[in-house]
Motif scaffolding. Structure first.
Motif, PDB file in Angstrom:
ATOM      1  N   ALA A 162      91.687  13.482 -20.872  1.00  0.00           N
ATOM      2  CA  ALA A 162      90.792  12.314 -20.453  1.00  0.00           C
ATOM      3  C   ALA A 162      89.443  12.832 -19.945  1.00  0.00           C
ATOM      4  CB  ALA A 162      91.614  11.542 -19.434  1.00  0.00           C
ATOM      5  N   ASP A 163      88.630  11.788 -19.313  1.00  0.00           N
ATOM      6  CA  ASP A 163      87.364  12.302 -18.908  1.00  0.00           C
ATOM      7  C   ASP A 163      87.126  11.842 -17.378  1.00  0.00           C
ATOM      8  OD1 ASP A 163      87.213   9.454 -19.125  1.00  0.00           O
ATOM      9  OD2 ASP A 163      85.597   9.647 -20.582  1.00  0.00           O
ATOM     10  N   ARG A 164      88.302  11.763 -16.552  1.00  0.00           N
ATOM     11  CA  ARG A 164      87.979  11.276 -15.157  1.00  0.00           C
ATOM     12  C   ARG A 164      88.209  12.298 -14.005  1.00  0.00           C
ATOM     13  NH1 ARG A 164      90.383   5.262 -14.584  1.00  0.00           N
ATOM     14  NH2 ARG A 164      88.892   5.543 -12.813  1.00  0.00           N
ATOM     15  N   SER A 165      88.338  13.803 -14.424  1.00  0.00           N
ATOM     16  CA  SER A 165      88.407  14.828 -13.635  1.00  0.00           C
ATOM     17  C   SER A 165      87.561  14.854 -12.621  1.00  0.00           C
ATOM     18  CB  SER A 165      88.574  15.976 -14.457  1.00  0.00           C
ATOM     19  OG  SER A 165      87.267  16.408 -15.052  1.00  0.00           O
ATOM     20  N   LEU A 166      86.269  14.903 -12.746  1.00  0.00           N
ATOM     21  CA  LEU A 166      85.393  14.645 -11.712  1.00  0.00           C
ATOM     22  C   LEU A 166      85.635  13.670 -10.655  1.00  0.00           C
ATOM     23  CD1 LEU A 166      82.845  15.765 -10.131  1.00  0.00           C
ATOM     24  CD2 LEU A 166      81.364  14.607 -11.551  1.00  0.00           C
ATOM     25  N   GLU A 167      86.004  12.299 -11.086  1.00  0.00           N
ATOM     26  CA  GLU A 167      86.299  11.424 -10.273  1.00  0.00           C
ATOM     27  C   GLU A 167      87.501  11.605  -9.483  1.00  0.00           C
ATOM     28  OE1 GLU A 167      86.854   6.297 -10.852  1.00  0.00           O
ATOM     29  OE2 GLU A 167      86.955   7.796 -12.387  1.00  0.00           O
ATOM     30  N   VAL A 168      88.529  12.291 -10.215  1.00  0.00           N
ATOM     31  CA  VAL A 168      89.774  12.688  -9.280  1.00  0.00           C
ATOM     32  C   VAL A 168      89.639  13.800  -8.346  1.00  0.00           C
ATOM     33  CG1 VAL A 168      92.152  13.465  -9.615  1.00  0.00           C
ATOM     34  CG2 VAL A 168      91.368  11.783 -11.279  1.00  0.00           C
ATOM     35  N   GLU A 189      98.303  20.641 -23.171  1.00  0.00           N
ATOM     36  CA  GLU A 189      97.303  21.781 -23.075  1.00  0.00           C
ATOM     37  C   GLU A 189      96.443  22.408 -24.019  1.00  0.00           C
ATOM     38  OE1 GLU A 189      98.253  26.577 -21.323  1.00  0.00           O
ATOM     39  OE2 GLU A 189      99.734  25.049 -21.627  1.00  0.00           O
ATOM     40  N   LEU A 190      97.486  22.341 -25.360  1.00  0.00           N
ATOM     41  CA  LEU A 190      96.612  23.145 -26.615  1.00  0.00           C
ATOM     42  C   LEU A 190      95.180  22.001 -26.856  1.00  0.00           C
ATOM     43  CD1 LEU A 190      96.635  25.352 -28.703  1.00  0.00           C
ATOM     44  CD2 LEU A 190      98.292  23.777 -29.881  1.00  0.00           C
ATOM     45  N   GLY A 191      94.275  22.901 -27.103  1.00  0.00           N
ATOM     46  CA  GLY A 191      93.060  22.069 -27.367  1.00  0.00           C
ATOM     47  C   GLY A 191      92.143  21.362 -26.245  1.00  0.00           C
ATOM     48  N   PHE A 192      92.712  21.786 -25.098  1.00  0.00           N
ATOM     49  CA  PHE A 192      92.108  20.840 -23.842  1.00  0.00           C
ATOM     50  C   PHE A 192      91.968  21.820 -22.753  1.00  0.00           C
ATOM     51  CE2 PHE A 192      94.450  17.552 -26.350  1.00  0.00           C
ATOM     52  CZ  PHE A 192      93.319  16.557 -26.466  1.00  0.00           C
ATOM     53  N   SER A 195      87.902  24.615 -19.207  1.00  0.00           N
ATOM     54  CA  SER A 195      86.565  24.728 -19.489  1.00  0.00           C
ATOM     55  C   SER A 195      85.833  23.293 -19.764  1.00  0.00           C
ATOM     56  CB  SER A 195      86.164  25.651 -20.433  1.00  0.00           C
ATOM     57  OG  SER A 195      86.769  25.284 -21.795  1.00  0.00           O
ATOM     58  N   ASN A 196      86.918  22.306 -20.263  1.00  0.00           N
ATOM     59  CA  ASN A 196      86.233  20.848 -20.512  1.00  0.00           C
ATOM     60  C   ASN A 196      85.875  20.035 -19.237  1.00  0.00           C
ATOM     61  OD1 ASN A 196      86.641  21.465 -23.178  1.00  0.00           O
ATOM     62  ND2 ASN A 196      88.394  20.208 -23.428  1.00  0.00           N
ATOM     63  N   HIS A 197      86.482  20.679 -17.953  1.00  0.00           N
ATOM     64  CA  HIS A 197      86.338  20.084 -16.868  1.00  0.00           C
ATOM     65  C   HIS A 197      85.537  20.851 -15.535  1.00  0.00           C
ATOM     66  CE1 HIS A 197      89.377  17.284 -18.419  1.00  0.00           C
ATOM     67  NE2 HIS A 197      90.105  18.188 -18.671  1.00  0.00           N
ATOM     68  N   ARG A 198      84.491  21.495 -16.250  1.00  0.00           N
ATOM     69  CA  ARG A 198      84.029  22.565 -15.373  1.00  0.00           C
ATOM     70  C   ARG A 198      83.231  21.649 -14.279  1.00  0.00           C
ATOM     71  NH1 ARG A 198      82.398  27.886 -16.279  1.00  0.00           N
ATOM     72  NH2 ARG A 198      81.610  28.556 -14.105  1.00  0.00           N
ATOM     73  N   ASP A 199      82.663  20.502 -14.473  1.00  0.00           N
ATOM     74  CA  ASP A 199      82.055  19.894 -13.384  1.00  0.00           C
ATOM     75  C   ASP A 199      82.801  19.553 -12.124  1.00  0.00           C
ATOM     76  OD1 ASP A 199      79.597  19.939 -14.841  1.00  0.00           O
ATOM     77  OD2 ASP A 199      79.885  17.551 -15.421  1.00  0.00           O
ATOM     78  N   ARG A 225      93.161  32.362 -19.164  1.00  0.00           N
ATOM     79  CA  ARG A 225      91.802  32.901 -18.722  1.00  0.00           C
ATOM     80  C   ARG A 225      90.937  31.696 -18.518  1.00  0.00           C
ATOM     81  NH1 ARG A 225      91.173  35.080 -23.548  1.00  0.00           N
ATOM     82  NH2 ARG A 225      92.036  36.924 -22.822  1.00  0.00           N
ATOM     83  N   SER A 226      91.004  30.550 -19.112  1.00  0.00           N
ATOM     84  CA  SER A 226      90.013  29.298 -18.793  1.00  0.00           C
ATOM     85  C   SER A 226      90.524  28.911 -17.425  1.00  0.00           C
ATOM     86  CB  SER A 226      89.998  28.537 -19.692  1.00  0.00           C
ATOM     87  OG  SER A 226      89.334  27.324 -19.509  1.00  0.00           O
ATOM     88  N   ALA A 227      91.636  28.759 -17.181  1.00  0.00           N
ATOM     89  CA  ALA A 227      92.145  28.404 -15.971  1.00  0.00           C
ATOM     90  C   ALA A 227      91.619  29.121 -14.914  1.00  0.00           C
ATOM     91  CB  ALA A 227      93.700  28.310 -15.689  1.00  0.00           C
ATOM     92  N   LEU A 228      91.568  30.459 -14.954  1.00  0.00           N
ATOM     93  CA  LEU A 228      91.277  31.459 -13.941  1.00  0.00           C
ATOM     94  C   LEU A 228      89.562  31.277 -13.678  1.00  0.00           C
ATOM     95  CD1 LEU A 228      93.641  34.302 -14.626  1.00  0.00           C
ATOM     96  CD2 LEU A 228      93.830  32.627 -12.704  1.00  0.00           C
ATOM     97  N   PHE A 229      89.255  31.298 -14.779  1.00  0.00           N
ATOM     98  CA  PHE A 229      87.637  31.558 -14.731  1.00  0.00           C
ATOM     99  C   PHE A 229      86.850  30.433 -14.779  1.00  0.00           C
ATOM    100  CE2 PHE A 229      89.436  35.551 -16.303  1.00  0.00           C
ATOM    101  CZ  PHE A 229      89.436  36.362 -14.921  1.00  0.00           C
ATOM    102  N   ASP A 230      86.965  29.462 -15.434  1.00  0.00           N
ATOM    103  CA  ASP A 230      86.363  28.234 -15.563  1.00  0.00           C
ATOM    104  C   ASP A 230      86.852  27.118 -14.380  1.00  0.00           C
ATOM    105  OD1 ASP A 230      84.758  28.454 -17.745  1.00  0.00           O
ATOM    106  OD2 ASP A 230      86.662  28.329 -18.983  1.00  0.00           O
ATOM    107  N   GLY A 231      88.076  27.118 -14.134  1.00  0.00           N
ATOM    108  CA  GLY A 231      88.888  26.589 -13.231  1.00  0.00           C
ATOM    109  C   GLY A 231      88.985  26.816 -11.692  1.00  0.00           C
TER     110      GLY A 231
END
Length: 373
Positions: A162-168, A189-192, A195-199, A225-231
């Motif tokens: 979804a697209d509410r991560s910044l709001e949450v 998880e797969l495909g999401f 990094s999609n939630h970098r903001d 890797r994305s969880a560690l370095f983007d998240g």
């Protein structure tokens, strides 16, 4: 029979695991409902259920979740979230969540759930968080009245598709002094990737707010890797597929010789906790690369190599499990003794999103409880 009604013992001993002090880090609110509560709440809103009776409904959840696919596993949550749309239902479920943890010997738990999934009846994000906190507070009071001390913090989860991560994320920071201790992303998880939630992650980092990320369950090393370095995740939700970055070079009767890849070496060296959930990992097929029995789970490999492994139920309803049951299963599968179980709890203490001083006090509680056993 529900696992919460069972007694579990350390393999080859009379030590009751239920009585040991324990930590729960990866425990979903909408995956821990009592079957009898679902039936009552569903009846109140006219929701048809797929099975009758508490045993029948419990079996349906467990069998449906045992699908070999995270996507199929997640479909069972359509029922639990449907009955969690009012302040009263949210508070009740949270209260029972805490009571069940305390009855299983848990002294500190973090409950994760996605506020955005509980707005169908018109509640705001803040209102659902407040309702859950009211239930947590009542559950803590119930536990104290029963002679059991427990502390529980909320982990607010954003759905990764979804697209509410910044709001949450903003919601979590807004409630950091009112029961919320961390942030998570979950869902397919797969495909999401994270990094999609970098903001959202940038916002949380700017506010010094701790993060755990579901990764390494239905996707592999790129997701971790994305969880560690983007998240900037301080813990990995599951993280079991980190073992894909470990190469077993050879084995003999006494030893296994391995080479760690750069990602697994990074996780080990920085003591990033793995929130492993053995029964759930079997149900979702997360360990299919290694086998389909608990003894095939790379848990023991990760433990013997010095990773900060922790033991969690993930979804108590869907796996018909508890922390005590998960520890008993691991003890049976790998021959773990009391010292091993204590190590898992101390690993979890170190990984909690509590202040350092609170973690030190909690470690003392764990050590005293295991010493007395």
């Amino acid at each position: 029979m529900s696992a919460r009604d069972e007694e579990y013992f350390l393999a080859g001993s009379d030590i009751q695991i239920n009585a040991l002090p324990k930590i729960s880090l990866h425990d979903h609110l909408d995956g821990a409902l009592r079957a009898e509560t679902i039936i009552e709440l569903a009846d109140a809103i006219g929701l048809a259920l797929p099975a009758a009776g508490t045993d029948g409904l419990g079996d349906w959840f467990e069998n449906s979740a045992d699908s070999g696919s995270l996507v199929s596993y997640l479909q069972t949550f359509e029922i639990t979230t449907a009955v969690m749309q009012t302040p009263e239902s949210l508070s009740r479920v949270a209260r029972e969540f805490v009571s069940d943890l305390a009855a299983d010997g848990v002294v500190y738990g973090e409950v994760r759930w996605a506020p955005e999934q509980h707005l169908a009846a018109g509640l705001s994000l803040d209102e659902v968080v407040e309702a859950v906190q009211a239930g947590i507070d009542a559950g803590v009071d119930d536990a104290l009245a029963a002679g059991r001390g427990i502390r529980v913090g909320q982990l607010l989860t954003a759905m990764r598709h979804a697209d509410r991560s910044l709001e949450v994320a903003q919601l979590a920071v807004r409630h950091r002094e009112r029961g919320v201790v961390g942030f998570d992303i979950a869902g397919a998880e797969l495909g999401f990737p994270a990094s999609n939630h970098r903001d959202a992650f940038d916002y949380l980092a700017a506010h010094y707010f701790p993060v755990t990320v579901h990764a390494g369950e239905a996707d592999g090393l790129p997701s971790i890797r994305s969880a560690l370095f983007d998240g900037r995740a301080l813990r990995l939700g599951h993280g079991v597929r980190l073992a894909e970055d470990i190469t077993v070079e050879r084995q003999d009767d006494e030893s296994t010789y391995v080479t760690l890849g750069p990602l697994s070496q990074w996780v080990k060296d920085r003591e990033i906790a793995l929130e492993l959930s053995p029964s759930s990992n079997l149900q979702t097929g997360a360990i299919s690369a290694w086998g389909d029995e608990l003894g095939d789970h790379p848990f023991d490999l990760l433990y013997q190599l010095g990773f900060r492994v922790t033991v969690n139920p993930d979804n108590r309803l869907m796996s018909n499990t508890t922390i005590s049951r998960e520890l008993a299963l691991l003890s049976d599968a790998f021959g773990y003794d009391l010292d091993d179980l204590e190590t898992f709890q101390l690993n979890a203490v170190a990984a909690t999103f509590l202040p350092l001083e609170d973690r030190e006090e909690l470690a003392d509680v764990i050590s005293e409880g295991f010493y007395e056993a």
